[in-house]
Design an enzyme around this catalytic site. Structure first.
Site, PDB file in Angstrom:
ATOM      1  CG  ASP A 141      32.370 -12.264 -23.044  1.00  0.00           C
ATOM      2  OD1 ASP A 141      33.313 -12.544 -23.793  1.00  0.00           O
ATOM      3  OD2 ASP A 141      31.280 -12.849 -23.060  1.00  0.00           O
ATOM      4  CG  LEU A 286      42.574 -21.788 -29.499  1.00  0.00           C
ATOM      5  CD1 LEU A 286      43.381 -21.080 -30.564  1.00  0.00           C
ATOM      6  CD2 LEU A 286      43.448 -22.764 -28.729  1.00  0.00           C
TER       7      LEU A 286
HETATM    8  O1  F6P Z   1      31.639 -16.821 -21.944  1.00  0.00           O
HETATM    9  C1  F6P Z   1      31.148 -15.860 -22.829  1.00  0.00           C
HETATM   10  C2  F6P Z   1      31.410 -16.273 -24.219  1.00  0.00           C
HETATM   11  O2  F6P Z   1      32.760 -16.555 -24.250  1.00  0.00           O
HETATM   12  C3  F6P Z   1      31.049 -15.283 -25.319  1.00  0.00           C
HETATM   13  O3  F6P Z   1      32.019 -14.332 -25.636  1.00  0.00           O
HETATM   14  C4  F6P Z   1      30.744 -16.198 -26.471  1.00  0.00           C
HETATM   15  O4  F6P Z   1      29.952 -15.597 -27.422  1.00  0.00           O
HETATM   16  C5  F6P Z   1      30.064 -17.335 -25.793  1.00  0.00           C
HETATM   17  O5  F6P Z   1      30.687 -17.441 -24.537  1.00  0.00           O
HETATM   18  C6  F6P Z   1      30.036 -18.604 -26.548  1.00  0.00           C
HETATM   19  O6  F6P Z   1      30.001 -19.709 -25.721  1.00  0.00           O
HETATM   20  P1  F6P Z   1      29.142 -21.037 -25.900  1.00  0.00           P
HETATM   21  O7  F6P Z   1      29.339 -21.511 -27.301  1.00  0.00           O
HETATM   22  O8  F6P Z   1      29.728 -21.944 -24.877  1.00  0.00           O
HETATM   23  O9  F6P Z   1      27.723 -20.710 -25.611  1.00  0.00           O
END
Ligand code: F6P
Length: 361
Positions: A141, A286
């Site tokens: 991010d 992805l």
């Molecule tokens: O690593 C950050 C991120 O990629 C965010 O952009 C995203 O919303 C989140 O992780 C989702 O990850 P998870 O489903 O693993 O909590």
């Protein structure tokens, strides 16, 4: 061997995985072992392993062949020890007390934590509890303050850009509006960079509330100019002007009640407003998976070696960062709890506007 303030340290990866984590682990460990003769304890699944006592000593062979591998050889979790109210039934200890006990039991002089906002915030709180902590900035991010860039970001931008390129051809062949959702709940860096690089006609970011009528207007003008297809890149945290007026709690509640992700709503609204056929692609995980691009491997290696040098100097309570091309250590408390959002005068945002991209406002 050079002199070192640290003999033994623990290393963990926490939060969502990101390309470059293994390159960073290798950078820290190789430098720490080869240059300073330190012992490295690999803690499994982030702060969860630190609470539960799951760790193993790592040796040079553990770092062979991992530079190019995505994910993390240590495993990760979204454990937040300071929010964890569990009491261990056997010992009666809280999560934070168990962390301190394991730190002591393993003979750690320091802890290196690789992660994003949550990870470095926990690192800062553990430093306040008396642990010697060094953080490394990882996240696709790119939303960590005090550093120009985080590792993982460039790989995610490349993956998302390639996806946009591929979707472009179908958009063109079928005269469709193609809505592509990328990650980024609170900050739109990924959507912005991939959107501009992929030539998105519309880019919607959490920082700029969108107005569906202005977007529809933009798409109709494109159609009238003979371009009947359009690419709309939507960050998962994008929000409408109406939603921007809601208080945080109401917004969160309405989003939780939404049975689909934001791209579907945008596609539906645009179809209604323009009568153009639309399709949705959600890129999802992805963007986090697979081989890191060269830049992320190189950046993670630089950050990792810097962390090892900080360990050797006893320079604790800091996160390694890149500021104006220089690798520096910034106090963890300056990073804790903060998010770097895209400023409205960001150079990439302005460049996007210059080349005719609609940002939904
Ligand atoms: O690593 C950050 C991120 O990629 C965010 O952009 C995203 O919303 C989140 O992780 C989702 O990850 P998870 O489903 O693993 O909590």
């Amino acid at each position: 061997m050079q002199k070192s303030a640290v003999k033994t340290f623990g290393i963990l990866t926490s939060g969502g995985d990101a390309p470059g984590l293994n390159a960073a682990i290798r950078g820290v460990a190789r430098t720490a072992i080869d240059q300073f003769g330190m012992n490295v304890i690999g803690i499994e699944h982030g702060y969860r392993g630190l609470i539960e006592g799951n760790a193993r000593e790592l040796h040079p062979e553990d770092f062979s062949g991992i530079l190019t591998r995505g994910g993390t050889i240590l495993g990760t979790s979204r454990e937040k020890p300071f929010k964890n109210e569990e009491i261990d039934p056997e010992t009666g200890m809280s999560a934070v007390e168990r962390i301190k006990a394991n730190y002591k039991k393993w003979g750690l002089d320091a802890l290196v934590v690789l992660g994003g906002n949550g990870t470095n915030t926990t690192g800062s709180l553990l430093a306040q509890e008396g642990l010697n902590v060094i953080g490394l900035p990882k996240t696709i991010d790119n939303d960590l303050v005090e550093t120009d860039i985080t590792f993982g970001f460039h790989t995610a931008v490349s993956v998302a850009t390639e996806a946009i390129d591929r979707i472009h051809t179908t958009a063109h062949s079928h005269n469709r509006i193609m809505v592509i959702e990328v990650m980024g709940h609170k900050a739109g860096w990924l959507g912005l960079y991939a959107g501009v690089a992929g030539g998105g006609d519309v880019i919607l970011l959490p920082e700029i509330p969108y107005n569906i009528a202005s977007i529809a207007d933009h798409l109709k003008k494109r159609r009238d100019a003979g371009k009947a297809f359009s690419i709309v890149v939507v960050a998962e945290g994008a929000l409408s002007e109406e939603e921007a007026l809601m208080d945080k709690k109401t917004f969160k509640k309405s989003r939780l009640a939404m049975p689909y992700s934001i791209a579907y709503r945008v596609a539906h609204e645009l179809e209604e407003a323009t009568a153009l056929e639309s399709r949705v692609t959600v890129l999802g995980y992805l963007q986090r998976g697979g081989t890191p691009v060269a830049y992320d491997r190189a950046l993670a290696t630089i950050f990792g070696t810097a962390a090892a040098h900080m360990l050797s100097q006893g320079d604790f309570g800091k996160m390694v960062a890149l500021q104006n091309g220089k690798v520096v250590g910034v106090p963890l408390e300056n990073v804790a709890g903060k998010i770097k959002r895209v400023p409205l005068d960001d150079k990439m945002l302005l460049a996007g506007r210059e080349v005719g991209t609609c940002f939904g406002d």
